[in-house]
Write a protein that holds these residues in place. Structure first.
Motif, mmCIF file in Angstrom:
data_model
loop_
_atom_site.group_PDB
_atom_site.id
_atom_site.type_symbol
_atom_site.label_atom_id
_atom_site.label_comp_id
_atom_site.label_asym_id
_atom_site.label_seq_id
_atom_site.Cartn_x
_atom_site.Cartn_y
_atom_site.Cartn_z
ATOM 1 N N GLY A 136 -30.952 29.282 131.007
ATOM 2 C CA GLY A 136 -30.460 30.632 131.260
ATOM 3 C C GLY A 136 -29.527 31.181 130.207
ATOM 4 O O GLY A 136 -29.110 32.338 130.285
ATOM 5 N N ILE A 137 -29.200 30.366 129.190
ATOM 6 C CA ILE A 137 -28.296 30.806 128.128
ATOM 7 C C ILE A 137 -29.121 31.416 126.988
ATOM 8 O O ILE A 137 -30.148 30.874 126.575
ATOM 9 N N ASP A 138 -28.657 32.546 126.475
ATOM 10 C CA ASP A 138 -29.310 33.239 125.370
ATOM 11 C C ASP A 138 -29.415 32.326 124.145
ATOM 12 O O ASP A 138 -28.476 31.593 123.827
ATOM 13 N N LYS A 139 -30.569 32.369 123.457
ATOM 14 C CA LYS A 139 -30.782 31.554 122.261
ATOM 15 C C LYS A 139 -31.194 32.434 121.081
ATOM 16 O O LYS A 139 -31.642 33.569 121.248
ATOM 17 N N THR A 140 -31.070 31.884 119.882
ATOM 18 C CA THR A 140 -31.470 32.609 118.678
ATOM 19 C C THR A 140 -32.979 32.616 118.490
ATOM 20 O O THR A 140 -33.514 33.470 117.778
ATOM 21 N N SER A 141 -33.676 31.680 119.112
ATOM 22 C CA SER A 141 -35.123 31.567 118.960
ATOM 23 C C SER A 141 -35.689 30.792 120.139
ATOM 24 O O SER A 141 -35.000 29.944 120.728
ATOM 25 N N ASN A 142 -36.925 31.054 120.459
ATOM 26 C CA ASN A 142 -37.606 30.296 121.518
ATOM 27 C C ASN A 142 -38.443 29.158 120.947
ATOM 28 O O ASN A 142 -39.206 28.528 121.682
ATOM 29 N N GLY A 167 -25.171 29.406 119.801
ATOM 30 C CA GLY A 167 -23.950 30.062 119.369
ATOM 31 C C GLY A 167 -22.740 29.170 119.542
ATOM 32 O O GLY A 167 -22.798 27.961 119.286
ATOM 33 N N PHE A 168 -21.626 29.734 120.024
ATOM 34 C CA PHE A 168 -20.346 29.040 120.087
ATOM 35 C C PHE A 168 -20.008 28.663 121.531
ATOM 36 O O PHE A 168 -19.989 29.516 122.421
ATOM 37 N N TYR A 169 -19.740 27.358 121.752
ATOM 38 C CA TYR A 169 -19.343 26.908 123.087
ATOM 39 C C TYR A 169 -18.387 25.722 122.979
ATOM 40 O O TYR A 169 -18.189 25.164 121.889
ATOM 41 N N THR A 170 -17.821 25.351 124.096
ATOM 42 C CA THR A 170 -16.927 24.194 124.136
ATOM 43 C C THR A 170 -17.416 23.198 125.178
ATOM 44 O O THR A 170 -18.106 23.562 126.136
ATOM 45 N N ILE A 171 -17.031 21.935 124.972
ATOM 46 C CA ILE A 171 -17.308 20.875 125.946
ATOM 47 C C ILE A 171 -16.027 20.069 126.139
ATOM 48 O O ILE A 171 -15.455 19.560 125.166
ATOM 49 N N ASP A 172 -15.573 19.978 127.385
ATOM 50 C CA ASP A 172 -14.434 19.132 127.697
ATOM 51 C C ASP A 172 -14.913 17.679 127.664
ATOM 52 O O ASP A 172 -15.833 17.299 128.409
ATOM 53 N N LEU A 173 -14.330 16.878 126.798
ATOM 54 C CA LEU A 173 -14.833 15.515 126.589
ATOM 55 C C LEU A 173 -14.559 14.587 127.770
ATOM 56 O O LEU A 173 -15.186 13.527 127.879
ATOM 57 N N ASN A 174 -13.670 14.966 128.639
ATOM 58 C CA ASN A 174 -13.395 14.146 129.827
ATOM 59 C C ASN A 174 -14.313 14.524 130.994
ATOM 60 O O ASN A 174 -14.965 13.674 131.598
ATOM 61 N N SER A 175 -14.383 15.808 131.280
ATOM 62 C CA SER A 175 -15.176 16.257 132.427
ATOM 63 C C SER A 175 -16.607 16.624 132.062
ATOM 64 O O SER A 175 -17.444 16.832 132.934
ATOM 65 N N LYS A 176 -16.893 16.719 130.752
ATOM 66 C CA LYS A 176 -18.203 17.145 130.220
ATOM 67 C C LYS A 176 -18.538 18.591 130.625
ATOM 68 O O LYS A 176 -19.691 18.989 130.658
ATOM 69 N N THR A 177 -17.512 19.365 130.918
ATOM 70 C CA THR A 177 -17.697 20.766 131.318
ATOM 71 C C THR A 177 -18.053 21.624 130.116
ATOM 72 O O THR A 177 -17.419 21.526 129.055
ATOM 73 N N PHE A 178 -19.041 22.494 130.321
ATOM 74 C CA PHE A 178 -19.529 23.383 129.262
ATOM 75 C C PHE A 178 -19.023 24.805 129.490
ATOM 76 O O PHE A 178 -19.029 25.308 130.612
ATOM 77 N N GLU A 179 -18.554 25.472 128.401
ATOM 78 C CA GLU A 179 -18.163 26.880 128.469
ATOM 79 C C GLU A 179 -18.731 27.615 127.259
ATOM 80 O O GLU A 179 -18.455 27.246 126.107
ATOM 81 N N HIS A 180 -19.514 28.657 127.547
ATOM 82 C CA HIS A 180 -20.139 29.447 126.482
ATOM 83 C C HIS A 180 -19.207 30.585 126.105
ATOM 84 O O HIS A 180 -18.826 31.401 126.950
ATOM 85 N N LEU A 181 -18.834 30.675 124.811
ATOM 86 C CA LEU A 181 -17.857 31.667 124.368
ATOM 87 C C LEU A 181 -18.483 32.830 123.611
ATOM 88 O O LEU A 181 -18.115 33.982 123.838
ATOM 89 N N VAL A 182 -19.391 32.544 122.686
ATOM 90 C CA VAL A 182 -20.030 33.609 121.904
ATOM 91 C C VAL A 182 -21.530 33.362 121.875
ATOM 92 O O VAL A 182 -21.992 32.346 121.338
ATOM 93 N N ALA A 183 -22.292 34.297 122.456
ATOM 94 C CA ALA A 183 -23.754 34.204 122.445
ATOM 95 C C ALA A 183 -24.305 34.866 121.194
ATOM 96 O O ALA A 183 -23.632 35.700 120.572
ATOM 97 N N PRO A 184 -25.522 34.514 120.797
ATOM 98 C CA PRO A 184 -26.116 35.109 119.589
ATOM 99 C C PRO A 184 -26.133 36.632 119.595
ATOM 100 O O PRO A 184 -25.913 37.268 118.557
ATOM 101 N N HIS A 185 -26.366 37.255 120.752
ATOM 102 C CA HIS A 185 -26.465 38.706 120.821
ATOM 103 C C HIS A 185 -25.114 39.399 121.042
ATOM 104 O O HIS A 185 -25.070 40.611 121.266
ATOM 105 N N ASP A 186 -24.028 38.638 120.939
ATOM 106 C CA ASP A 186 -22.704 39.252 121.019
ATOM 107 C C ASP A 186 -22.298 39.913 119.706
ATOM 108 O O ASP A 186 -21.257 40.579 119.640
#
Length: 405
Positions: A136-142, A167-186
């Protein structure tokens, strides 16, 4: 006059002109020219068809400075000894945390942690941090069903990732939580090839590159062949989520590294084989360093200097091709994409890895090489490790651990 004199005279004989014989070699030469002309015309026609059917509009690369392998850049083997790892294909970027664990991203999209083994960095168990698939996350190419992590940094237990697909995201190395910050179409135009990043020491701002606004990583060969400069450098403020384009028209924008005081950011431009130093207040160019290889990632050493890694030392034919945009464009229209990439790599000397140490003034301090690819292949990054050795990334093969410098 008597009859005897008349009989002695012989009638004048008319001599027929002699016909000169044409040498056989001339006959053969005259018969060959039409064939040569026909072949040349056919080749020309094929090239014209390829030119107009090409997906590219290639540029005459006039601003490339070729640096010979002499003087400080004279061939050496200082980067040829160490340990190769297996199975970590496409380990382009490598980071070490405070506990001596290594992190890298692979061609299949995964992000892995490589633990220590009896205090030997990079030789222990491997743990999967992320599969690199975010539905469900936007990508630069299919073209890919997964991501392609290229650059990342670790701050306070959080991995900041620049992914060529997501694009740009973070991963918490302890919880493995993903957060998307900047999508390609931003961005406008959208990012096609997010590449590398660095974060200010206060953690407020990240600078990151988009290699091309035209071609995604799955068409990387087109970026190299076309020669156009559509790369950008962005500034992202975490608190306000404000995204700003600070530099345009970069030529295959790649590695990013801030100086220790944060006043300057270094950007590697692969297709121009150079590193430019930008003032972060005015975005004027402070220094330009031309190097003998196609540069990739830039990372700071423990001394505050910078390691610029790369491979693909161009040969004579490649240098000529840089100045022949019509031929490059025609070939791109005649060959399949895979054939184009294979032909490019054939002449690019991908096995010749070079790491160059620069200071803040753009002066070359040291040059380490692995000319025959004994330890490295398609070298992408050099990271100094806490045990004195170096981790060597590769955009094609597995990572290596080089002996202490």
């Amino acid at each position: 006059m008597d009859n005897r004199q008349v009989r002695r005279r012989k009638p004048t004989q008319t001599q027929s002109p002699k016909t000169e014989r044409v040498p056989e070699s001339s006959k053969k030469a005259s018969s060959v020219w039409p064939v040569i002309f026909l072949i040349a015309a056919l080749c020309g026609f094929v090239l014209v068809v390829g030119y107009f059917n090409s997906p590219l509009r290639c540029l005459d690369i006039t601003d490339l400075v070729h640096v010979p392998l002499e003087g400080k850049f004279e061939k050496n083997f200082l980067l040829s000894k160490g340990i190769k790892t297996d199975g970590l294909i496409g380990a382009e970027c490598i980071e070490e945390d405070k506990d001596g664990n290594l992190y890298t991203g692979l061609s299949d999209g995964r992000i892995l942690k490589v633990a220590k083994l009896h205090n030997h960095i990079g030789e222990g168990d491997i743990e999967e941090i992320s599969k690199g698939v975010f539905p469900g996350i936007d990508k630069t190419s299919n073209d890919l069903a997964h991501g392609r992590p290229l650059g990342f940094r670790i701050r306070n237990g959080v991995m900041y990732v620049m992914d060529a697909m997501y694009g740009f995201y973070t991963i918490d190395l302890n919880s493995k939580t993903f957060e998307h910050l900047v999508a390609p179409h931003d961005t406008n135009p959208p990012m096609k090839f997010p590449n590398d990043l660095d974060i200010t020491s206060d953690g407020r701002i990240v600078y990151f590159t988009d290699t091309s606004s035209k071609h995604p990583i799955t068409k990387l060969g087109y970026c190299l062949t076309e020669g156009r400069c559509t790369g950008r450098l962005f500034q992202y403020e975490f608190a306000t989520k404000k995204l700003t384009t600070v530099v345009n028209d970069l030529c295959f924008a790649n590695g990013v590294q801030l100086t220790s005081d944060g006043s300057t950011v270094l950007v590697a431009e692969t297709t121009r084989m150079r590193v430019r130093y930008f003032d972060v207040k005015t975005w004027s160019i402070k220094h330009v360093v031309h190097l003998p290889m196609m540069v990739d990632n830039v990372r700071m050493s423990k001394r505050g200097t910078f390691w610029v890694a790369g491979a693909n030392v161009p040969g004579t034919l490649t240098k000529y091709m840089f100045r022949m945009p019509m031929l490059r464009q025609a070939l791109a229209g005649l060959l399949t994409y895979d054939q184009l990439v294979e032909s490019t790599l054939y002449f690019a000397k991908t096995e010749h890895g070079i790491a160059v140490e620069l200071n803040e003034s753009g002066e070359v301090l040291r040059v380490l090489q692995d000319p025959h690819g004994n330890l490295t292949f398609a070298l992408s990054q050099l990271t100094e490790l806490s045990d004195g050795r170096v981790a060597l990334g590769s955009y094609f093969t597995s990572m290596s651990i080089g002996d202490a410098l």
